[in-house]
Write a protein that holds these residues in place. Structure first.
Motif, PDB file in Angstrom:
ATOM      1  N   LEU A  16       0.839  -1.207   0.000  1.00  0.00           N
ATOM      2  CA  LEU A  16       0.000   0.000   0.000  1.00  0.00           C
ATOM      3  C   LEU A  16       0.868   1.248   0.000  1.00  0.00           C
ATOM      4  O   LEU A  16       0.573   2.215  -0.713  1.00  0.00           O
ATOM      5  CB  LEU A  16      -0.951  -0.012   1.187  1.00  0.00           C
ATOM      6  N   LEU A  17       1.957   1.237   0.759  1.00  0.00           N
ATOM      7  CA  LEU A  17       2.868   2.376   0.766  1.00  0.00           C
ATOM      8  C   LEU A  17       3.569   2.520  -0.583  1.00  0.00           C
ATOM      9  O   LEU A  17       4.004   3.611  -0.947  1.00  0.00           O
ATOM     10  CB  LEU A  17       3.892   2.257   1.900  1.00  0.00           C
ATOM     11  N   ALA A  18       3.636   1.438  -1.340  1.00  0.00           N
ATOM     12  CA  ALA A  18       4.244   1.470  -2.676  1.00  0.00           C
ATOM     13  C   ALA A  18       3.244   1.904  -3.750  1.00  0.00           C
ATOM     14  O   ALA A  18       3.573   1.901  -4.932  1.00  0.00           O
ATOM     15  CB  ALA A  18       4.823   0.100  -3.010  1.00  0.00           C
ATOM     16  N   GLY A  19       2.009   2.260  -3.332  1.00  0.00           N
ATOM     17  CA  GLY A  19       1.037   2.770  -4.296  1.00  0.00           C
ATOM     18  C   GLY A  19      -0.188   1.908  -4.509  1.00  0.00           C
ATOM     19  O   GLY A  19      -1.069   2.276  -5.283  1.00  0.00           O
ATOM     20  N   GLY A  20      -0.262   0.768  -3.841  1.00  0.00           N
ATOM     21  CA  GLY A  20      -1.433  -0.095  -3.973  1.00  0.00           C
ATOM     22  C   GLY A  20      -2.652   0.484  -3.281  1.00  0.00           C
ATOM     23  O   GLY A  20      -2.546   1.436  -2.507  1.00  0.00           O
ATOM     24  N   SER A  21      -3.808  -0.093  -3.570  1.00  0.00           N
ATOM     25  CA  SER A  21      -5.068   0.361  -2.965  1.00  0.00           C
ATOM     26  C   SER A  21      -5.491  -0.570  -1.841  1.00  0.00           C
ATOM     27  O   SER A  21      -5.455  -1.792  -1.998  1.00  0.00           O
ATOM     28  CB  SER A  21      -6.178   0.399  -4.014  1.00  0.00           C
ATOM     29  N   ALA A  22      -5.930   0.006  -0.744  1.00  0.00           N
ATOM     30  CA  ALA A  22      -6.406  -0.773   0.400  1.00  0.00           C
ATOM     31  C   ALA A  22      -7.792  -1.341   0.092  1.00  0.00           C
ATOM     32  O   ALA A  22      -8.659  -0.611  -0.389  1.00  0.00           O
ATOM     33  CB  ALA A  22      -6.461   0.103   1.644  1.00  0.00           C
ATOM     34  N   PRO A  23      -8.026  -2.611   0.408  1.00  0.00           N
ATOM     35  CA  PRO A  23      -9.347  -3.194   0.159  1.00  0.00           C
ATOM     36  C   PRO A  23     -10.406  -2.769   1.168  1.00  0.00           C
ATOM     37  O   PRO A  23     -11.596  -2.854   0.888  1.00  0.00           O
ATOM     38  CB  PRO A  23      -9.091  -4.704   0.237  1.00  0.00           C
ATOM     39  N   THR A  24      -9.973  -2.307   2.337  1.00  0.00           N
ATOM     40  CA  THR A  24     -10.914  -1.910   3.394  1.00  0.00           C
ATOM     41  C   THR A  24     -10.432  -0.628   4.069  1.00  0.00           C
ATOM     42  O   THR A  24      -9.248  -0.269   3.988  1.00  0.00           O
ATOM     43  CB  THR A  24     -11.029  -3.007   4.482  1.00  0.00           C
ATOM     44  N   ALA A  25     -11.358   0.021   4.768  1.00  0.00           N
ATOM     45  CA  ALA A  25     -11.006   1.236   5.503  1.00  0.00           C
ATOM     46  C   ALA A  25      -9.997   0.942   6.609  1.00  0.00           C
ATOM     47  O   ALA A  25      -9.065   1.716   6.836  1.00  0.00           O
ATOM     48  CB  ALA A  25     -12.263   1.878   6.085  1.00  0.00           C
ATOM     49  N   VAL A  26     -10.164  -0.177   7.292  1.00  0.00           N
ATOM     50  CA  VAL A  26      -9.232  -0.494   8.381  1.00  0.00           C
ATOM     51  C   VAL A  26      -7.830  -0.767   7.841  1.00  0.00           C
ATOM     52  O   VAL A  26      -6.831  -0.379   8.455  1.00  0.00           O
ATOM     53  CB  VAL A  26      -9.746  -1.641   9.284  1.00  0.00           C
ATOM     54  N   GLN A  27      -7.736  -1.381   6.663  1.00  0.00           N
ATOM     55  CA  GLN A  27      -6.412  -1.599   6.094  1.00  0.00           C
ATOM     56  C   GLN A  27      -5.773  -0.273   5.686  1.00  0.00           C
ATOM     57  O   GLN A  27      -4.574  -0.081   5.844  1.00  0.00           O
ATOM     58  CB  GLN A  27      -6.461  -2.557   4.906  1.00  0.00           C
ATOM     59  N   LEU A  28      -6.578   0.664   5.196  1.00  0.00           N
ATOM     60  CA  LEU A  28      -6.038   1.985   4.895  1.00  0.00           C
ATOM     61  C   LEU A  28      -5.568   2.665   6.183  1.00  0.00           C
ATOM     62  O   LEU A  28      -4.506   3.283   6.222  1.00  0.00           O
ATOM     63  CB  LEU A  28      -7.055   2.867   4.171  1.00  0.00           C
ATOM     64  N   MET A  29      -6.350   2.529   7.252  1.00  0.00           N
ATOM     65  CA  MET A  29      -5.944   3.106   8.539  1.00  0.00           C
ATOM     66  C   MET A  29      -4.605   2.518   8.975  1.00  0.00           C
ATOM     67  O   MET A  29      -3.704   3.243   9.419  1.00  0.00           O
ATOM     68  CB  MET A  29      -7.026   2.819   9.592  1.00  0.00           C
ATOM     69  N   ARG A  30      -4.455   1.202   8.852  1.00  0.00           N
ATOM     70  CA  ARG A  30      -3.194   0.558   9.219  1.00  0.00           C
ATOM     71  C   ARG A  30      -2.029   1.087   8.373  1.00  0.00           C
ATOM     72  O   ARG A  30      -0.941   1.342   8.877  1.00  0.00           O
ATOM     73  CB  ARG A  30      -3.308  -0.963   9.098  1.00  0.00           C
ATOM     74  N   SER A  31      -2.260   1.250   7.075  1.00  0.00           N
ATOM     75  CA  SER A  31      -1.180   1.732   6.209  1.00  0.00           C
ATOM     76  C   SER A  31      -0.818   3.179   6.537  1.00  0.00           C
ATOM     77  O   SER A  31       0.343   3.568   6.456  1.00  0.00           O
ATOM     78  CB  SER A  31      -1.555   1.591   4.731  1.00  0.00           C
ATOM     79  N   ARG A  32      -1.810   3.975   6.908  1.00  0.00           N
ATOM     80  CA  ARG A  32      -1.525   5.365   7.283  1.00  0.00           C
ATOM     81  C   ARG A  32      -0.732   5.424   8.588  1.00  0.00           C
ATOM     82  O   ARG A  32       0.196   6.229   8.732  1.00  0.00           O
ATOM     83  CB  ARG A  32      -2.821   6.175   7.371  1.00  0.00           C
TER      84      ARG A  32
END
Length: 134
Positions: A31-47
């Protein structure tokens, strides 16, 4: 004057800083390399991981344009130590909105603290962070 902070990026085989229990290369790394998070919680984790490793570009890229700051400077004294996902509402692969409540523990010099937030996320073609609720 304090020397500039250097951020350490985990290798793909290291445990992910987000605390998921997965290795970085199979969790937040893509995700940090430009991929898209499948869920909001995964985006939160990547942030969260982006804060740990100092990836301002990921933080800005995953912030909704309506609330995104023009620039972002990370506090060099802050070291993020752990992330706890307290609860989630919606935010799945088929949802358009999601809520993630979290507690992120940090140290800043001798000070210890916890940042608590209930965050709102929206999904168009990908999940984006909107901001704190309330």
């Amino acid at each position: 004057m304090e020397p500039p902070r250097t951020f350490e990026t985990p290798s793909s085989g290291d445990r992910c800083p987000c605390g998921s229990g997965h290795v970085h290369g199979e969790c937040c790394g893509p995700l940090l390399a430009g991929g898209s998070a499948p869920t909001a919680v995964q985006l939160m984790r990547s942030r969260y991981t982006a804060f740990v490793v100092g990836d301002v570009a990921h933080l800005l890229a995953t912030w909704h344009p309506s609330t995104r700051p023009h620039a972002l400077e990370l506090e060099p004294r802050v070291r993020w130590r752990s992330l706890e996902i307290v609860r989630t509402e919606r935010g799945g692969p088929l949802d358009r909105e999601g809520i993630v409540e979290f507690a992120a523990r940090y140290t800043a010099g001798a000070e210890r603290g916890v940042q608590r937030e209930t965050s709102r996320f929206v999904r168009g073609d990908r999940w984006l962070y909107v901001g704190a609720v309330g």
